[in-house]
Design a protein around this motif. Structure first.
Motif, PDB file in Angstrom:
ATOM      1  N   HIS A 192       0.812  -1.218   0.000  1.00  0.00           N
ATOM      2  CA  HIS A 192       0.000   0.000   0.000  1.00  0.00           C
ATOM      3  C   HIS A 192       0.847   1.271   0.000  1.00  0.00           C
ATOM      4  CE1 HIS A 192      -3.577  -2.395   0.560  1.00  0.00           C
ATOM      5  NE2 HIS A 192      -2.885  -3.098   1.442  1.00  0.00           N
ATOM      6  N   ILE A 193       2.123   1.136  -0.307  1.00  0.00           N
ATOM      7  CA  ILE A 193       3.036   2.280  -0.341  1.00  0.00           C
ATOM      8  C   ILE A 193       3.475   2.500  -1.787  1.00  0.00           C
ATOM      9  CG2 ILE A 193       5.227   3.242   0.464  1.00  0.00           C
ATOM     10  CD1 ILE A 193       5.000   1.248   2.858  1.00  0.00           C
ATOM     11  N   ALA A 194       3.221   3.683  -2.294  1.00  0.00           N
ATOM     12  CA  ALA A 194       3.671   4.040  -3.645  1.00  0.00           C
ATOM     13  C   ALA A 194       4.962   4.842  -3.514  1.00  0.00           C
ATOM     14  CB  ALA A 194       2.603   4.863  -4.352  1.00  0.00           C
ATOM     15  N   THR A 195       5.951   4.482  -4.289  1.00  0.00           N
ATOM     16  CA  THR A 195       7.237   5.178  -4.256  1.00  0.00           C
ATOM     17  C   THR A 195       7.590   5.613  -5.674  1.00  0.00           C
ATOM     18  OG1 THR A 195       7.930   3.749  -2.441  1.00  0.00           O
ATOM     19  CG2 THR A 195       9.631   5.045  -3.511  1.00  0.00           C
ATOM     20  N   GLU A 196       7.487   6.897  -5.918  1.00  0.00           N
ATOM     21  CA  GLU A 196       7.816   7.457  -7.228  1.00  0.00           C
ATOM     22  C   GLU A 196       9.327   7.672  -7.336  1.00  0.00           C
ATOM     23  OE1 GLU A 196       5.608   8.080  -9.722  1.00  0.00           O
ATOM     24  OE2 GLU A 196       4.136   7.110  -8.413  1.00  0.00           O
ATOM     25  N   PRO A 197       9.862   7.740  -8.557  1.00  0.00           N
ATOM     26  CA  PRO A 197      11.280   8.068  -8.705  1.00  0.00           C
ATOM     27  C   PRO A 197      11.591   9.396  -8.018  1.00  0.00           C
ATOM     28  CG  PRO A 197      10.374   7.318 -10.794  1.00  0.00           C
ATOM     29  CD  PRO A 197       9.210   7.485  -9.845  1.00  0.00           C
ATOM     30  N   LEU A 198      12.708   9.434  -7.317  1.00  0.00           N
ATOM     31  CA  LEU A 198      13.238  10.594  -6.605  1.00  0.00           C
ATOM     32  C   LEU A 198      12.411  10.988  -5.378  1.00  0.00           C
ATOM     33  CD1 LEU A 198      14.382  12.684  -9.694  1.00  0.00           C
ATOM     34  CD2 LEU A 198      15.700  11.032  -8.340  1.00  0.00           C
TER      35      LEU A 198
END
Length: 188
Positions: free
Chosen positions: A165-171
């Motif tokens: 449930h954790i979204a991690t976008e670049p940077l």
């Protein structure tokens, strides 16, 4: 005063549709452009006394492009996906739908032959807990998005299913304060 650890998700190496398990590709053209564009807002990371990165090409390149000259850490290797390495989730789902279902449902399962989710989170937590950051000191690690997600689960002592449930976008950045076994999410 507590130690401060900032994890920075590496720049982009492929489109979301082409994201592959355990991907060691370098930054793509869009990834380079994003790093260069975001560099001024990330320049504060260079104040860290300790600078680390995952050994992958895109993590090393992201750190170098930001002038961090980070030290590659074998403990920060991406999640070991065994025989799924190099494949997309869509490809694996077509070939092994039951294995994917089990992998997503049981944090102890590793039907791909690599690490289970629980083992992966514990590995990243172990790395966090052994960083020699002095009280009041700062460290930064350029890492794979999966590592940033695992670190957040570990720090918050969240159940392993929270990982999904954790979204991690670049940077994207994650800043933790505290120390071994007692990390806290810092929102600035």
């Amino acid at each position: 005063m507590q130690a401060c650890m900032t994890l920075l998700a590496a720049g982009r190496s492929s489109s979301v549709l082409d994201a592959r398990f355990d991907d060691d590709r370098p930054l793509d053209a869009t990834g380079w452009e994003e790093v260069v564009r975001r560099a001024p807002s990330l320049s504060h990371l260079a104040a860290a006394e300790l600078r680390y990165c995952s050994p992958s090409a895109r993590c090393r390149e992201t750190g170098a492009a930001l002038g961090l000259t980070p030290l590659a850490q074998p403990a920060l290797l991406d999640w070991d996906m065994g025989r799924w390495r190099g494949a997309t989730l869509a490809e694996v789902t077509v070939r092994e739908p039951e294995a994917v279902r089990l992998w997503r449902a049981d944090p102890r399962a590793a039907p791909h032959g690599g690490e289970s989710l629980l083992t992966f989170i514990r590995r990243i937590g172990g790395w966090l807990d052994t960083r020699p950051v002095e009280p009041g000191g700062r460290a930064v690690a350029v890492a794979e998005p999966a590592i940033v997600r695992a670190a957040l689960c570990y720090a918050l002592k969240a159940p392993p299913h929270a990982y999904w449930h954790i979204a991690t976008e670049p940077l994207a950045t994650l800043t933790l304060t505290g120390g071994a076994g007692d990390w806290h999410l810092a929102l600035y």
